[in-house]
Design a protein around this motif. Structure first.
Motif, PDB file in Angstrom:
ATOM      1  N   ARG A 312       7.235 -44.142  21.819  1.00 50.07           N
ATOM      2  CA  ARG A 312       8.477 -43.419  21.539  1.00 50.07           C
ATOM      3  C   ARG A 312       8.285 -41.912  21.693  1.00 50.07           C
ATOM      4  NH1 ARG A 312       8.861 -47.254  17.283  1.00 50.07           N
ATOM      5  NH2 ARG A 312       8.373 -45.688  15.688  1.00 50.07           N
ATOM      6  N   ILE A 313       7.144 -41.403  21.230  1.00 49.37           N
ATOM      7  CA  ILE A 313       6.877 -39.963  21.402  1.00 49.37           C
ATOM      8  C   ILE A 313       6.766 -39.631  22.887  1.00 49.37           C
ATOM      9  CG2 ILE A 313       5.281 -38.071  20.913  1.00 49.37           C
ATOM     10  CD1 ILE A 313       4.426 -39.597  18.397  1.00 49.37           C
ATOM     11  N   PHE A 314       6.068 -40.474  23.632  1.00 44.65           N
ATOM     12  CA  PHE A 314       5.942 -40.273  25.076  1.00 44.65           C
ATOM     13  C   PHE A 314       7.324 -40.279  25.730  1.00 44.65           C
ATOM     14  CE2 PHE A 314       5.428 -42.090  29.379  1.00 44.65           C
ATOM     15  CZ  PHE A 314       4.587 -41.145  29.936  1.00 44.65           C
ATOM     16  N   ASP A 315       8.163 -41.240  25.346  1.00 42.87           N
ATOM     17  CA  ASP A 315       9.525 -41.306  25.893  1.00 42.87           C
ATOM     18  C   ASP A 315      10.291 -40.027  25.597  1.00 42.87           C
ATOM     19  OD1 ASP A 315       9.141 -43.847  26.920  1.00 42.87           O
ATOM     20  OD2 ASP A 315      10.027 -44.873  25.197  1.00 42.87           O
ATOM     21  N   ASP A 316      10.117 -39.472  24.398  1.00 40.21           N
ATOM     22  CA  ASP A 316      10.808 -38.228  24.047  1.00 40.21           C
ATOM     23  C   ASP A 316      10.332 -37.069  24.923  1.00 40.21           C
ATOM     24  OD1 ASP A 316      12.300 -39.479  22.096  1.00 40.21           O
ATOM     25  OD2 ASP A 316      10.894 -39.012  20.488  1.00 40.21           O
ATOM     26  N   TYR A 317       9.027 -37.013  25.184  1.00 42.88           N
ATOM     27  CA  TYR A 317       8.495 -35.991  26.100  1.00 42.88           C
ATOM     28  C   TYR A 317       9.080 -36.174  27.504  1.00 42.88           C
ATOM     29  CZ  TYR A 317       4.752 -33.803  23.285  1.00 42.88           C
ATOM     30  OH  TYR A 317       4.027 -33.074  22.371  1.00 42.88           O
ATOM     31  N   VAL A 318       9.125 -37.405  27.968  1.00 40.06           N
ATOM     32  CA  VAL A 318       9.635 -37.674  29.311  1.00 40.06           C
ATOM     33  C   VAL A 318      11.108 -37.254  29.411  1.00 40.06           C
ATOM     34  CG1 VAL A 318      10.180 -39.493  30.983  1.00 40.06           C
ATOM     35  CG2 VAL A 318       7.969 -39.502  29.794  1.00 40.06           C
ATOM     36  N   THR A 319      11.888 -37.570  28.387  1.00 42.45           N
ATOM     37  CA  THR A 319      13.299 -37.167  28.373  1.00 42.45           C
ATOM     38  C   THR A 319      13.423 -35.643  28.380  1.00 42.45           C
ATOM     39  OG1 THR A 319      13.959 -39.168  27.184  1.00 42.45           O
ATOM     40  CG2 THR A 319      15.462 -37.285  27.080  1.00 42.45           C
ATOM     41  N   LEU A 320      12.614 -34.975  27.550  1.00 39.85           N
ATOM     42  CA  LEU A 320      12.631 -33.515  27.505  1.00 39.85           C
ATOM     43  C   LEU A 320      12.253 -32.935  28.863  1.00 39.85           C
ATOM     44  CD1 LEU A 320      12.824 -30.888  25.816  1.00 39.85           C
ATOM     45  CD2 LEU A 320      10.407 -31.223  25.206  1.00 39.85           C
ATOM     46  N   ARG A 321      11.220 -33.491  29.475  1.00 41.00           N
ATOM     47  CA  ARG A 321      10.759 -32.984  30.767  1.00 41.00           C
ATOM     48  C   ARG A 321      11.797 -33.212  31.867  1.00 41.00           C
ATOM     49  NH1 ARG A 321       7.787 -33.810  35.547  1.00 41.00           N
ATOM     50  NH2 ARG A 321       6.113 -32.267  35.793  1.00 41.00           N
ATOM     51  N   LYS A 322      12.340 -34.418  31.911  1.00 41.35           N
ATOM     52  CA  LYS A 322      13.326 -34.735  32.947  1.00 41.35           C
ATOM     53  C   LYS A 322      14.575 -33.857  32.810  1.00 41.35           C
ATOM     54  CE  LYS A 322      15.905 -38.562  35.024  1.00 41.35           C
ATOM     55  NZ  LYS A 322      17.138 -37.779  35.152  1.00 41.35           N
ATOM     56  N   THR A 323      15.014 -33.631  31.567  1.00 40.62           N
ATOM     57  CA  THR A 323      16.205 -32.811  31.347  1.00 40.62           C
ATOM     58  C   THR A 323      15.950 -31.373  31.786  1.00 40.62           C
ATOM     59  OG1 THR A 323      16.770 -34.222  29.453  1.00 40.62           O
ATOM     60  CG2 THR A 323      17.901 -32.114  29.638  1.00 40.62           C
ATOM     61  N   TYR A 324      14.780 -30.845  31.439  1.00 36.00           N
ATOM     62  CA  TYR A 324      14.443 -29.480  31.845  1.00 36.00           C
ATOM     63  C   TYR A 324      14.286 -29.397  33.363  1.00 36.00           C
ATOM     64  CZ  TYR A 324      11.917 -25.010  32.054  1.00 36.00           C
ATOM     65  OH  TYR A 324      11.525 -23.725  32.345  1.00 36.00           O
ATOM     66  N   ARG A 325      13.645 -30.387  33.944  1.00 42.01           N
ATOM     67  CA  ARG A 325      13.440 -30.377  35.399  1.00 42.01           C
ATOM     68  C   ARG A 325      14.774 -30.431  36.129  1.00 42.01           C
ATOM     69  NH1 ARG A 325       9.709 -34.613  38.907  1.00 42.01           N
ATOM     70  NH2 ARG A 325       9.605 -33.365  40.792  1.00 42.01           N
ATOM     71  N   ASP A 326      15.708 -31.224  35.629  1.00 43.61           N
ATOM     72  CA  ASP A 326      17.033 -31.294  36.256  1.00 43.61           C
ATOM     73  C   ASP A 326      17.707 -29.926  36.234  1.00 43.61           C
ATOM     74  OD1 ASP A 326      16.675 -33.964  36.770  1.00 43.61           O
ATOM     75  OD2 ASP A 326      17.946 -34.662  35.118  1.00 43.61           O
ATOM     76  N   LEU A 327      17.529 -29.185  35.143  1.00 41.66           N
ATOM     77  CA  LEU A 327      18.107 -27.838  35.058  1.00 41.66           C
ATOM     78  C   LEU A 327      17.437 -26.900  36.056  1.00 41.66           C
ATOM     79  CD1 LEU A 327      18.448 -27.364  31.188  1.00 41.66           C
ATOM     80  CD2 LEU A 327      20.278 -27.790  32.837  1.00 41.66           C
ATOM     81  N   VAL A 328      16.123 -27.036  36.208  1.00 40.46           N
ATOM     82  CA  VAL A 328      15.388 -26.193  37.155  1.00 40.46           C
ATOM     83  C   VAL A 328      15.828 -26.487  38.579  1.00 40.46           C
ATOM     84  CG1 VAL A 328      13.119 -25.704  38.131  1.00 40.46           C
ATOM     85  CG2 VAL A 328      13.391 -25.874  35.645  1.00 40.46           C
ATOM     86  N   VAL A 329      15.901 -27.759  38.928  1.00 40.31           N
ATOM     87  CA  VAL A 329      16.283 -28.163  40.283  1.00 40.31           C
ATOM     88  C   VAL A 329      17.709 -27.705  40.599  1.00 40.31           C
ATOM     89  CG1 VAL A 329      16.762 -30.155  41.765  1.00 40.31           C
ATOM     90  CG2 VAL A 329      14.683 -30.106  40.366  1.00 40.31           C
ATOM     91  N   ALA A 330      18.576 -27.768  39.606  1.00 41.43           N
ATOM     92  CA  ALA A 330      19.973 -27.370  39.814  1.00 41.43           C
ATOM     93  C   ALA A 330      20.174 -25.868  39.658  1.00 41.43           C
ATOM     94  CB  ALA A 330      20.859 -28.108  38.814  1.00 41.43           C
ATOM     95  N   ASN A 331      19.063 -25.125  39.477  1.00 43.04           N
ATOM     96  CA  ASN A 331      19.117 -23.676  39.306  1.00 43.04           C
ATOM     97  C   ASN A 331      19.929 -23.258  38.078  1.00 43.04           C
ATOM     98  OD1 ASN A 331      17.558 -22.978  41.618  1.00 43.04           O
ATOM     99  ND2 ASN A 331      19.343 -23.441  42.901  1.00 43.04           N
ATOM    100  N   ASN A 332      19.938 -24.125  37.068  1.00 41.28           N
ATOM    101  CA  ASN A 332      20.657 -23.799  35.836  1.00 41.28           C
ATOM    102  C   ASN A 332      19.727 -23.365  34.716  1.00 41.28           C
ATOM    103  OD1 ASN A 332      23.169 -24.411  36.923  1.00 41.28           O
ATOM    104  ND2 ASN A 332      23.040 -26.569  36.350  1.00 41.28           N
TER     105      ASN A 332
END
Length: 435
Positions: A312-332
């Motif tokens: 569950r902790i790993f999943d939370d990290y993955v969600t945090l990382r994916k959400t941040y990465r999506d913002l980076v990729v979208a230049n947001n």
């Protein structure tokens, strides 16, 4: 006169000897379900069993009760029913067609509070996540049915459950729950304002037969019947692909949108809660390990190991990382505050690369001014989200309760000599192929 006194004494003894746990005065109705939901939202706190005094200064009658995940779910419904003299009825897990209710009279000669506590403990011993599908049913994804007082259940593979304390306006559940309890576990419950990973919730069976997902309490007359007969039964959540499940559910339940800054702060807080909660869980295991030189049998191993918690902790990290990465990729990402970006970049220093590549390149980090969630995990030793993430993703963190403390926290790579000499079950390793 003496005969009258004797007769009253006999009648009193007869009534006392056949006392129910409590006597019903009210009956469940839509209005009572609304009051139940309001009570959960206002009163169902993480210290419900840990506080010695209630806000009004009276002693807490539930102080010291220690619950696992299913116990927590049943307690929520049972205690409200008791306090409002409503029926509490569940299916008897040991006998098809039978029920267990507050009408039980096996604690006849005790006062009402003692009867209540014994009834709670009896329910804890009789029920589990296996029994929850018999007492609840799947509901539609709407704010009328997914609300305070309902629950989320996983499939039998992961045997976990959460109570929904509140559905936030942003369409995210505020969950109150607990995990497996050890001999020295605190009576405090846990909480998070985030979605559990649907891949984990529905693992092995994303159909109605898996019994996972949003559920609510069955009326007594629909116990021991197929779930589809319960009014309000819905299979909506099972028709949504797991990759879209969170986005779909949040879209259906949201009243407003949270900002990117709020989103990232919430996800970091959830991940932090996972790290902090792991400290007491590992300490329970270490205390059990010190008490014996023998290998743990399966029951003890299952109690003190942490594969589901670490997942569950790993999943939370993955969600945090994916959400941040999506913002980076979208230049947001530039819309985030500079402080937020600095802290995120410490946790994910190679955000543009895959998780596997980032894990290989990430160097050990110390606790400094950019640390998030500084946590004392050993006496005088601290770790933050960045360093724990490095160790977790690198496979250094051990969920095996036969490992000593250095292995449990990734200071040394396991398994230890003791762990290698004993049987292990459910050894967890991170899956970095999720990009």
């Amino acid at each position: 006169m003496q005969q009258l006194i004797l007769l009253l004494g006999v009648l009193f003894s007869f009534n006392f000897a056949h006392a129910a746990v409590w006597t019903e005065v009210n009956q469940w109705s839509p209005a009572w379900e609304d009051r139940f939901s309001e009570w959960v939202e206002s009163d169902w706190q993480v210290d419900f069993f840990a506080r010695k005094r209630l806000p009004n200064g009276q002693s807490n009658p539930y102080y010291g009760l220690r619950t696992d995940c299913a116990d927590t779910v049943y307690s929520m419904r049972l205690i409200f029913a008791y306090e409002n003299k409503l029926p509490f009825v569940i299916q008897d897990p040991t006998a098809s067609g039978r029920t267990i209710s507050n009408k039980m009279n096996r604690w006849d000669r005790q006062n009402e509070l003692a009867r209540l506590k014994n009834f709670l403990i009896y329910i804890y011993n009789m029920t589990s996540t296996k029994s929850l599908p018999n007492d609840t049913y799947p509901v539609a994804i709407s704010r009328n049915s997914v609300r305070a007082g309902s629950l989320i259940l996983t499939t039998a593979v992961n045997h976990h459950s959460w109570t929904i304390k509140e559905m936030l306006a942003i369409g995210v559940p505020h969950l109150v729950y607990n995990s497996t309890i050890g001999a020295t576990s605190s009576a405090m419950l846990q909480e998070r304002q985030s979605w559990p990973n649907p891949e984990w919730v529905f693992e092995g069976d994303a159909t109605p037969t898996g019994n996972a997902g949003f559920r609510y309490w069955r009326p007594a007359e629909y116990l021991n019947q197929p779930a589809w007969k319960v009014p309000g039964y819905s299979e909506e959540q099972y028709k949504v692909p797991l990759k879209r499940w969170v986005k779909y559910s949040q879209g259906r339940l949201a009243l407003r949108r949270e900002t990117d800054e709020q989103l990232m702060a919430r996800l970091m807080k959830v991940t932090c809660q996972g790290l902090q909660g792991r400290v007491s869980a590992v300490n329970d295991g270490l205390n059990a390990l010190r008490s014996t030189r023998k290998c743990m049998p399966f029951a003890a191993y299952d109690t003190y190991s942490t594969p589901s918690r670490d997942q569950r902790i790993f999943d939370d990290y993955v969600t945090l990382r994916k959400t941040y990465r999506d913002l980076v990729v979208a230049n947001n990402a530039a819309e985030l505050s500079l402080d937020m970006r600095v802290r995120l970049n410490k946790i994910f220093p190679f955000i543009q690369e895959t998780m596997a590549a980032e894990t290989r390149k990430m160097a050990p980090t110390g606790v400094d001014g950019t640390a998030v969630c500084t946590t004392e995990y050993l006496s005088g030793q601290y770790i933050d989200l960045a360093e724990f993430k490095r160790r977790l993703f690198a496979g250094l963190i051990s969920n095996n309760p036969m490992d000593e403390v250095q292995y449990r926290w990734g200071q040394l790579r396991g398994p230890s000599q003791r762990a290698r000499s004993c049987q292990s079950w459910d050894v967890w390793v991170p899956n970095l192929k999720q990009d």
